[in-house]
Design a protein around this motif. Structure first.
Motif, PDB file in Angstrom:
ATOM      1  N   ILE A 107     -43.470  23.591 -48.349  1.00 17.50           N
ATOM      2  CA  ILE A 107     -42.038  23.455 -48.629  1.00 17.50           C
ATOM      3  C   ILE A 107     -41.910  22.761 -49.980  1.00 17.50           C
ATOM      4  O   ILE A 107     -42.394  21.644 -50.158  1.00 17.50           O
ATOM      5  CB  ILE A 107     -41.322  22.630 -47.542  1.00 17.50           C
ATOM      6  N   TRP A 108     -41.265  23.415 -50.934  1.00 22.36           N
ATOM      7  CA  TRP A 108     -41.137  22.879 -52.297  1.00 22.36           C
ATOM      8  C   TRP A 108     -39.651  22.824 -52.635  1.00 22.36           C
ATOM      9  O   TRP A 108     -38.956  23.828 -52.562  1.00 22.36           O
ATOM     10  CB  TRP A 108     -41.871  23.795 -53.275  1.00 22.36           C
ATOM     11  N   TYR A 109     -39.167  21.636 -52.997  1.00 24.13           N
ATOM     12  CA  TYR A 109     -37.754  21.519 -53.374  1.00 24.13           C
ATOM     13  C   TYR A 109     -37.631  20.786 -54.706  1.00 24.13           C
ATOM     14  O   TYR A 109     -38.440  19.922 -55.038  1.00 24.13           O
ATOM     15  CB  TYR A 109     -36.953  20.796 -52.283  1.00 24.13           C
ATOM     16  N   PHE A 143     -39.077  27.691 -50.503  1.00 23.24           N
ATOM     17  CA  PHE A 143     -38.772  27.155 -51.830  1.00 23.24           C
ATOM     18  C   PHE A 143     -37.262  27.070 -51.992  1.00 23.24           C
ATOM     19  O   PHE A 143     -36.551  28.060 -51.820  1.00 23.24           O
ATOM     20  CB  PHE A 143     -39.379  28.065 -52.900  1.00 23.24           C
ATOM     21  N   THR A 144     -36.768  25.870 -52.299  1.00 24.76           N
ATOM     22  CA  THR A 144     -35.338  25.680 -52.480  1.00 24.76           C
ATOM     23  C   THR A 144     -35.081  24.983 -53.812  1.00 24.76           C
ATOM     24  O   THR A 144     -35.658  23.930 -54.096  1.00 24.76           O
ATOM     25  CB  THR A 144     -34.722  24.887 -51.304  1.00 24.76           C
ATOM     26  N   SER A 145     -34.241  25.617 -54.646  1.00 23.40           N
ATOM     27  CA  SER A 145     -33.989  25.102 -55.992  1.00 23.40           C
ATOM     28  C   SER A 145     -32.700  25.699 -56.514  1.00 23.40           C
ATOM     29  O   SER A 145     -32.559  26.917 -56.582  1.00 23.40           O
ATOM     30  CB  SER A 145     -35.147  25.471 -56.925  1.00 23.40           C
ATOM     31  N   GLN A 146     -31.753  24.850 -56.911  1.00 19.73           N
ATOM     32  CA  GLN A 146     -30.484  25.391 -57.383  1.00 19.73           C
ATOM     33  C   GLN A 146     -30.537  25.820 -58.845  1.00 19.73           C
ATOM     34  O   GLN A 146     -29.698  26.600 -59.286  1.00 19.73           O
ATOM     35  CB  GLN A 146     -29.351  24.389 -57.163  1.00 19.73           C
ATOM     36  N   VAL A 251     -42.314  34.489 -47.854  1.00 22.14           N
ATOM     37  CA  VAL A 251     -41.573  33.567 -48.715  1.00 22.14           C
ATOM     38  C   VAL A 251     -40.116  33.521 -48.265  1.00 22.14           C
ATOM     39  O   VAL A 251     -39.528  34.548 -47.923  1.00 22.14           O
ATOM     40  CB  VAL A 251     -41.629  34.010 -50.194  1.00 22.14           C
ATOM     41  N   ILE A 252     -39.553  32.317 -48.264  1.00 23.92           N
ATOM     42  CA  ILE A 252     -38.104  32.135 -48.159  1.00 23.92           C
ATOM     43  C   ILE A 252     -37.667  31.352 -49.382  1.00 23.92           C
ATOM     44  O   ILE A 252     -38.240  30.302 -49.697  1.00 23.92           O
ATOM     45  CB  ILE A 252     -37.705  31.378 -46.883  1.00 23.92           C
ATOM     46  N   TYR A 253     -36.670  31.886 -50.094  1.00 19.22           N
ATOM     47  CA  TYR A 253     -36.107  31.178 -51.245  1.00 19.22           C
ATOM     48  C   TYR A 253     -34.626  30.940 -51.003  1.00 19.22           C
ATOM     49  O   TYR A 253     -33.910  31.837 -50.551  1.00 19.22           O
ATOM     50  CB  TYR A 253     -36.282  31.976 -52.539  1.00 19.22           C
ATOM     51  N   SER A 254     -34.157  29.728 -51.315  1.00 13.81           N
ATOM     52  CA  SER A 254     -32.733  29.421 -51.215  1.00 13.81           C
ATOM     53  C   SER A 254     -32.267  28.726 -52.483  1.00 13.81           C
ATOM     54  O   SER A 254     -32.819  27.706 -52.887  1.00 13.81           O
ATOM     55  CB  SER A 254     -32.444  28.531 -50.002  1.00 13.81           C
ATOM     56  N   ASN A 255     -31.245  29.302 -53.102  1.00 13.32           N
ATOM     57  CA  ASN A 255     -30.591  28.686 -54.252  1.00 13.32           C
ATOM     58  C   ASN A 255     -29.735  27.499 -53.812  1.00 13.32           C
ATOM     59  O   ASN A 255     -29.478  26.579 -54.593  1.00 13.32           O
ATOM     60  CB  ASN A 255     -29.747  29.752 -54.956  1.00 13.32           C
ATOM     61  N   LEU A 256     -29.294  27.519 -52.563  1.00 11.77           N
ATOM     62  CA  LEU A 256     -28.563  26.397 -51.978  1.00 11.77           C
ATOM     63  C   LEU A 256     -29.576  25.410 -51.421  1.00 11.77           C
ATOM     64  O   LEU A 256     -30.315  25.727 -50.490  1.00 11.77           O
ATOM     65  CB  LEU A 256     -27.633  26.885 -50.863  1.00 11.77           C
ATOM     66  N   GLY A 257     -29.638  24.216 -52.004  1.00 13.15           N
ATOM     67  CA  GLY A 257     -30.605  23.224 -51.551  1.00 13.15           C
ATOM     68  C   GLY A 257     -30.295  22.748 -50.143  1.00 13.15           C
ATOM     69  O   GLY A 257     -29.138  22.464 -49.808  1.00 13.15           O
TER      70      GLY A 257
END
Length: 357
Positions: A107-109, A143-146, A251-257
């Motif tokens: 998990i990377w934020y 991975f979550t990063s706005q 992979v799961i990516y979210s632009n919303l942290g």
């Protein structure tokens, strides 16, 4: 890009206008150093704290607010003692494959970070290490990063082969900073890992004063949208989250942290759902099996003598939920799905694969 943001505090009758300037980004790689600050002997999840803050000294001279507690308190609900934390201390590359390879799920934020000149999101070396982790080591990444795209791909637009968002996230296009509310509403997409999840998000008190949630509208070519967001006025609905199952990696990516999801229980449940989907065999580690499940002639026969009600999920090979059922006692389900390979899982159920002909 200059944005004038008006924050209206209705209850207090206060109107606050903030001139917030988000300068053009100039990539400036640093020499990042980091270390594992929390180590558990039975860990299989690695939480990478890349938010530019200092968890041990949140009031100190840091670039951005530290957000580690938002993830720790969520993980502790479902996975106490099962995760390590790698905290990035200085600007530069994060953990390499010698560390990543030891974990089933990463998990990377990156929190509020948006410009490598101050604190990078993912550096080119990070993208290379994650590519090896996913491709060669068959890794699982949340991975979550706005502002990853604003930081690394400020001119996108379109993504192209050879770029990490295209090759590994399965994304085609981004309209950056489509909306930038201080708060709003999120909604999971039916048939995905975030199905039935919805609620409020807010960056107030999470990010620096005057900093909104910079949200992008994203399109994919080979990933499934699993999360949408809208501002509080509900005037714009945009795609902010995606899941991708390539068989050898997920992979799961979210632009919303996840840090801005206001309700702790919803935040914890969504992270739990993401980990469950990323690593379907995770639950085999802690469940005992006294249930009976058999598949024959496109029928699922079940018996749960010690449970009143059980939720059963059937996933296709892309990771999409094809069916879900709530059952109890003994019975039979007839499945009319398209012929192919499927996986059955559920609460207290050992993962089972089957074929529909």
């Amino acid at each position: 890009m200059i944005k004038i943001i008006i924050l209206i505090c209705i209850n207090l009758g206060v109107y606050k206008t903030i001139d917030y300037q988000k300068p053009a980004n100039t990539y400036s790689p640093g020499l990042r150093t980091g270390e594992i600050v929390l180590k558990n002997p039975s860990s299989w999840i690695l939480l990478i704290d890349d938010d530019g803050g200092d968890y041990d000294n949140p009031q100190g001279d840091t670039l951005y607010p530290d957000l580690q507690s938002y993830f720790k308190e969520a993980l502790d609900i479902y996975y106490p003692g099962q995760y390590d934390i790698y905290e990035i201390k200085q600007n530069g590359p994060g953990p390499d494959t010698s560390i990543l390879k030891n974990y089933e799920v990463v998990i990377w934020y990156t929190g509020e970070c948006w410009n490598s000149a101050y604190w990078s999101t993912l550096e080119p070396q990070d993208e290379q290490n994650l590519a090896i982790y996913l491709d060669t080591l068959q890794g699982k990444l949340l991975f979550t990063s706005q502002d990853y795209f604003y930081d690394r791909y400020p001119n996108a637009g379109n993504f192209y082969p050879g770029q990490f968002p295209y090759d590994y996230l399965g994304l085609q296009y981004v309209n950056q900073d489509t909306i930038y509310p201080f708060g709003g509403i999120f909604q999971g997409v039916s048939g995905t890992v975030f199905e039935n999840f919805s609620g409020y998000f807010s960056g107030v008190g999470v990010y620096s004063e005057g900093v909104p949630c910079w949200l992008d509208h994203i399109l994919s070519y080979d990933a499934i949208c699993n999360l949408k967001a809208m501002d509080s006025a509900m005037t714009d609905t945009i795609n902010v989250g995606f899941q991708r199952n390539k068989g050898r990696y997920k992979v799961i990516y979210s632009n919303l942290g996840f840090e801005v999801i206001s309700d702790l229980n919803i935040r914890a449940d969504m992270i739990h759902a993401a980990i469950e989907w990323l690593k379907l065999s995770v639950e085999e580690k802690k469940f005992t099996y006294n249930e009976y499940i058999k598949f024959s002639n496109n029928r699922i026969y079940y018996s749960f003598p010690n449970q009143k009600e059980t939720k059963i999920f059937i996933y296709d090979i892309t990771g999409r939920i094809a069916n879900s059922f709530t059952v109890s006692g003994k019975g039979c389900l007839y499945i009319k799905n398209t012929p192919g390979n499927y996986i059955l899982k559920g609460q207290n159920i050992k993962i089972k694969g089957f074929i529909i002909r």
